[in-house]
Design a protein around this motif. Structure first.
Motif, PDB file in Angstrom:
ATOM      1  N   ILE A 197     -11.094 -30.792 -17.599  1.00 51.39           N
ATOM      2  CA  ILE A 197     -10.801 -31.952 -16.752  1.00 51.39           C
ATOM      3  C   ILE A 197     -11.045 -33.267 -17.484  1.00 51.39           C
ATOM      4  O   ILE A 197     -10.565 -34.315 -17.049  1.00 51.39           O
ATOM      5  CB  ILE A 197     -11.607 -31.918 -15.438  1.00 51.39           C
ATOM      6  CG1 ILE A 197     -13.113 -32.020 -15.705  1.00 51.39           C
ATOM      7  CG2 ILE A 197     -11.258 -30.686 -14.625  1.00 51.39           C
ATOM      8  CD1 ILE A 197     -13.928 -32.160 -14.435  1.00 51.39           C
ATOM      9  N   GLY A 198     -11.754 -33.212 -18.599  1.00 50.19           N
ATOM     10  CA  GLY A 198     -11.970 -34.409 -19.395  1.00 50.19           C
ATOM     11  C   GLY A 198     -10.833 -34.705 -20.357  1.00 50.19           C
ATOM     12  O   GLY A 198     -10.874 -35.722 -21.077  1.00 50.19           O
ATOM     13  N   ARG A 199      -9.821 -33.844 -20.392  1.00 51.09           N
ATOM     14  CA  ARG A 199      -8.695 -34.017 -21.300  1.00 51.09           C
ATOM     15  C   ARG A 199      -7.433 -34.366 -20.509  1.00 51.09           C
ATOM     16  O   ARG A 199      -7.408 -34.276 -19.281  1.00 51.09           O
ATOM     17  CB  ARG A 199      -8.474 -32.748 -22.127  1.00 51.09           C
ATOM     18  CG  ARG A 199      -9.674 -32.386 -23.006  1.00 51.09           C
ATOM     19  CD  ARG A 199      -9.424 -31.111 -23.777  1.00 51.09           C
ATOM     20  NE  ARG A 199     -10.574 -30.737 -24.585  1.00 51.09           N
ATOM     21  CZ  ARG A 199     -10.780 -31.134 -25.826  1.00 51.09           C
ATOM     22  NH1 ARG A 199      -9.890 -31.945 -26.413  1.00 51.09           N
ATOM     23  NH2 ARG A 199     -11.842 -30.746 -26.503  1.00 51.09           N
ATOM     24  N   THR A 200      -6.406 -34.759 -21.206  1.00 51.50           N
ATOM     25  CA  THR A 200      -5.143 -35.090 -20.560  1.00 51.50           C
ATOM     26  C   THR A 200      -4.110 -34.021 -20.879  1.00 51.50           C
ATOM     27  O   THR A 200      -4.139 -33.392 -21.940  1.00 51.50           O
ATOM     28  CB  THR A 200      -4.614 -36.458 -21.015  1.00 51.50           C
ATOM     29  OG1 THR A 200      -4.438 -36.436 -22.448  1.00 51.50           O
ATOM     30  CG2 THR A 200      -5.585 -37.566 -20.645  1.00 51.50           C
ATOM     31  N   ALA A 201      -3.205 -33.800 -19.943  1.00 50.21           N
ATOM     32  CA  ALA A 201      -2.113 -32.854 -20.121  1.00 50.21           C
ATOM     33  C   ALA A 201      -0.943 -33.337 -19.277  1.00 50.21           C
ATOM     34  O   ALA A 201      -1.127 -34.099 -18.314  1.00 50.21           O
ATOM     35  CB  ALA A 201      -2.538 -31.447 -19.705  1.00 50.21           C
ATOM     36  N   ASP A 202       0.243 -32.889 -19.611  1.00 49.34           N
ATOM     37  CA  ASP A 202       1.460 -33.388 -18.976  1.00 49.34           C
ATOM     38  C   ASP A 202       2.181 -32.269 -18.238  1.00 49.34           C
ATOM     39  O   ASP A 202       2.810 -31.414 -18.860  1.00 49.34           O
ATOM     40  CB  ASP A 202       2.370 -34.016 -20.030  1.00 49.34           C
ATOM     41  CG  ASP A 202       3.612 -34.664 -19.434  1.00 49.34           C
ATOM     42  OD1 ASP A 202       3.710 -34.743 -18.200  1.00 49.34           O
ATOM     43  OD2 ASP A 202       4.479 -35.100 -20.228  1.00 49.34           O
ATOM     44  N   PHE A 203       2.087 -32.270 -16.911  1.00 49.92           N
ATOM     45  CA  PHE A 203       2.785 -31.257 -16.123  1.00 49.92           C
ATOM     46  C   PHE A 203       4.293 -31.415 -16.242  1.00 49.92           C
ATOM     47  O   PHE A 203       5.042 -30.449 -16.113  1.00 49.92           O
ATOM     48  CB  PHE A 203       2.372 -31.349 -14.648  1.00 49.92           C
ATOM     49  CG  PHE A 203       2.865 -30.207 -13.803  1.00 49.92           C
ATOM     50  CD1 PHE A 203       2.195 -28.994 -13.781  1.00 49.92           C
ATOM     51  CD2 PHE A 203       4.019 -30.331 -13.034  1.00 49.92           C
ATOM     52  CE1 PHE A 203       2.662 -27.925 -13.017  1.00 49.92           C
ATOM     53  CE2 PHE A 203       4.488 -29.277 -12.259  1.00 49.92           C
ATOM     54  CZ  PHE A 203       3.808 -28.071 -12.255  1.00 49.92           C
ATOM     55  N   TYR A 204       4.746 -32.634 -16.479  1.00 47.31           N
ATOM     56  CA  TYR A 204       6.174 -32.899 -16.609  1.00 47.31           C
ATOM     57  C   TYR A 204       6.613 -32.981 -18.064  1.00 47.31           C
ATOM     58  O   TYR A 204       7.543 -33.710 -18.394  1.00 47.31           O
ATOM     59  CB  TYR A 204       6.536 -34.194 -15.876  1.00 47.31           C
ATOM     60  CG  TYR A 204       6.383 -34.095 -14.375  1.00 47.31           C
ATOM     61  CD1 TYR A 204       7.033 -33.104 -13.644  1.00 47.31           C
ATOM     62  CD2 TYR A 204       5.587 -34.998 -13.684  1.00 47.31           C
ATOM     63  CE1 TYR A 204       6.894 -33.011 -12.275  1.00 47.31           C
ATOM     64  CE2 TYR A 204       5.444 -34.926 -12.317  1.00 47.31           C
ATOM     65  CZ  TYR A 204       6.098 -33.934 -11.608  1.00 47.31           C
ATOM     66  OH  TYR A 204       5.967 -33.852 -10.249  1.00 47.31           O
ATOM     67  N   THR A 205       5.928 -32.253 -18.948  1.00 45.04           N
ATOM     68  CA  THR A 205       6.395 -32.176 -20.328  1.00 45.04           C
ATOM     69  C   THR A 205       7.824 -31.662 -20.370  1.00 45.04           C
ATOM     70  O   THR A 205       8.606 -32.024 -21.249  1.00 45.04           O
ATOM     71  CB  THR A 205       5.462 -31.280 -21.168  1.00 45.04           C
ATOM     72  OG1 THR A 205       5.831 -31.379 -22.536  1.00 45.04           O
ATOM     73  CG2 THR A 205       5.522 -29.828 -20.722  1.00 45.04           C
ATOM     74  N   TRP A 206       8.160 -30.784 -19.429  1.00 44.94           N
ATOM     75  CA  TRP A 206       9.547 -30.447 -19.117  1.00 44.94           C
ATOM     76  C   TRP A 206       9.884 -31.220 -17.852  1.00 44.94           C
ATOM     77  O   TRP A 206       9.294 -30.950 -16.794  1.00 44.94           O
ATOM     78  CB  TRP A 206       9.714 -28.951 -18.882  1.00 44.94           C
ATOM     79  CG  TRP A 206       9.473 -28.119 -20.117  1.00 44.94           C
ATOM     80  CD1 TRP A 206       9.635 -28.512 -21.415  1.00 44.94           C
ATOM     81  CD2 TRP A 206       9.033 -26.760 -20.156  1.00 44.94           C
ATOM     82  NE1 TRP A 206       9.323 -27.480 -22.265  1.00 44.94           N
ATOM     83  CE2 TRP A 206       8.963 -26.398 -21.536  1.00 44.94           C
ATOM     84  CE3 TRP A 206       8.698 -25.818 -19.190  1.00 44.94           C
ATOM     85  CZ2 TRP A 206       8.558 -25.121 -21.942  1.00 44.94           C
ATOM     86  CZ3 TRP A 206       8.301 -24.554 -19.592  1.00 44.94           C
ATOM     87  CH2 TRP A 206       8.234 -24.205 -20.962  1.00 44.94           C
ATOM     88  N   PRO A 207      10.779 -32.213 -17.920  1.00 48.02           N
ATOM     89  CA  PRO A 207      11.037 -33.088 -16.760  1.00 48.02           C
ATOM     90  C   PRO A 207      11.393 -32.306 -15.503  1.00 48.02           C
ATOM     91  O   PRO A 207      11.968 -31.208 -15.566  1.00 48.02           O
ATOM     92  CB  PRO A 207      12.207 -33.954 -17.244  1.00 48.02           C
ATOM     93  CG  PRO A 207      12.074 -33.975 -18.724  1.00 48.02           C
ATOM     94  CD  PRO A 207      11.563 -32.616 -19.105  1.00 48.02           C
ATOM     95  N   LYS A 208      11.064 -32.889 -14.377  1.00 50.64           N
ATOM     96  CA  LYS A 208      11.212 -32.214 -13.093  1.00 50.64           C
ATOM     97  C   LYS A 208      12.607 -31.650 -12.868  1.00 50.64           C
ATOM     98  O   LYS A 208      12.771 -30.533 -12.410  1.00 50.64           O
ATOM     99  CB  LYS A 208      10.850 -33.189 -11.961  1.00 50.64           C
ATOM    100  CG  LYS A 208      11.014 -32.598 -10.572  1.00 50.64           C
ATOM    101  CD  LYS A 208      10.651 -33.611  -9.501  1.00 50.64           C
ATOM    102  CE  LYS A 208      10.921 -33.060  -8.105  1.00 50.64           C
ATOM    103  NZ  LYS A 208      10.595 -34.053  -7.055  1.00 50.64           N
ATOM    104  N   GLY A 209      13.631 -32.406 -13.185  1.00 55.22           N
ATOM    105  CA  GLY A 209      14.987 -31.955 -12.911  1.00 55.22           C
ATOM    106  C   GLY A 209      15.589 -31.059 -13.973  1.00 55.22           C
ATOM    107  O   GLY A 209      16.708 -30.552 -13.805  1.00 55.22           O
ATOM    108  N   LEU A 210      14.863 -30.825 -15.062  1.00 57.78           N
ATOM    109  CA  LEU A 210      15.378 -30.000 -16.152  1.00 57.78           C
ATOM    110  C   LEU A 210      15.309 -28.525 -15.781  1.00 57.78           C
ATOM    111  O   LEU A 210      14.272 -28.035 -15.348  1.00 57.78           O
ATOM    112  CB  LEU A 210      14.560 -30.256 -17.426  1.00 57.78           C
ATOM    113  CG  LEU A 210      14.923 -29.419 -18.653  1.00 57.78           C
ATOM    114  CD1 LEU A 210      16.296 -29.818 -19.174  1.00 57.78           C
ATOM    115  CD2 LEU A 210      13.861 -29.590 -19.741  1.00 57.78           C
TER     116      LEU A 210
END
Length: 231
Positions: A197-210
């Motif tokens: 939880i102290g790190r960052t991550a990108d849930f949308y690394t694959w864009p939502k509409g892709l």
């Protein structure tokens, strides 16, 4: 370990704080207005670099039999998770659970992964909470064979591609263990949680509409050839 509390005292902010220290809420049943906090002695997780993809499931994923969409309709997903099924005659998802997680979805902390058949019908899905580089899986459902498993593997691929470090599944069932879930002691889990939880991550690394192909998901999971899948 668990403790009961009035659901009226729980806010979305308190819920996020609880997740950040290793606790999550449950209810005794859909008609029970109270919630209780759970912090299991043994916690279920999926190591994202060790997902088990059986060959038959890998073929289904690679075929793109199901269309997979992200954050399409939270209410439809939680309805599916709360519905009675042959292997789930009762549900712990009560009105307060629905309200709290709907709020977190609106705030961007809850996400869904949803599967659709060739007629455009929603036949499976899951939802969970995202904090930092941790994703806490809450519940999933299916109305077609392998629909929820495909959603899970698409989730795992997305998390791994996006730099997540922890996929929490709360408890381990034989079904989840067959896909790679393991149990870790509470103290070890809390160390993993604090780091994630102290790190960052990108849930949308694959864009939502892709529309992400099953082949891409398997590649990210390290199963990019049929012979690499589990028997």
């Amino acid at each position: 370990m668990s403790s009961e509390t009035s659901s009226a005292t729980i806010t979305p902010q308190i819920l996020l704080r609880a997740y950040s220290i290793g606790m999550f809420p449950m209810a005794e049943g859909a008609d029970d207005p109270t919630l209780f906090w759970v912090d299991p002695e043994l916690r279920g997780i999926f190591p994202l670099d060790r997902m088990i993809v059986p060959r038959k499931l890998a073929r289904t994923i690679r075929s793109d039999k199901f269309e997979v969409r992200i954050d399409e309709d939270f209410d439809a997903v939680i309805d599916g998770c709360a519905a009675q099924a042959a292997d789930r005659p009762n549900t712990w998802i009560n009105k307060r659970i629905r309200s709290l997680y709907r709020d977190l979805f609106d705030f961007g902390f809850v996400h869904t992964v949803e599967t659709f058949d060739d007629k455009g019908e929603r036949v499976g899905g899951l939802y969970g909470v995202k904090i930092g580089a941790a994703f806490f899986g809450e519940s999933m459902f299916h109305r077609a064979t392998d629909a929820s498993k495909v959603a899970l593997m698409h989730l795992a691929g997305r998390l791994r591609a996006g730099g997540f470090e922890l996929l929490d599944t709360q408890f381990v069932t034989p079904h989840l263990a067959s896909l790679g879930a393991i149990e870790v002691p509470r103290d070890a889990y809390h160390v993993m949680l604090d780091d994630a939880i102290g790190r960052t991550a990108d849930f949308y690394t694959w864009p939502k509409g892709l529309r992400v192909s099953g082949a891409k998901v398997l590649e990210v999971l390290g199963v990019d050839r049929p012979d690499q899948a589990q028997p």
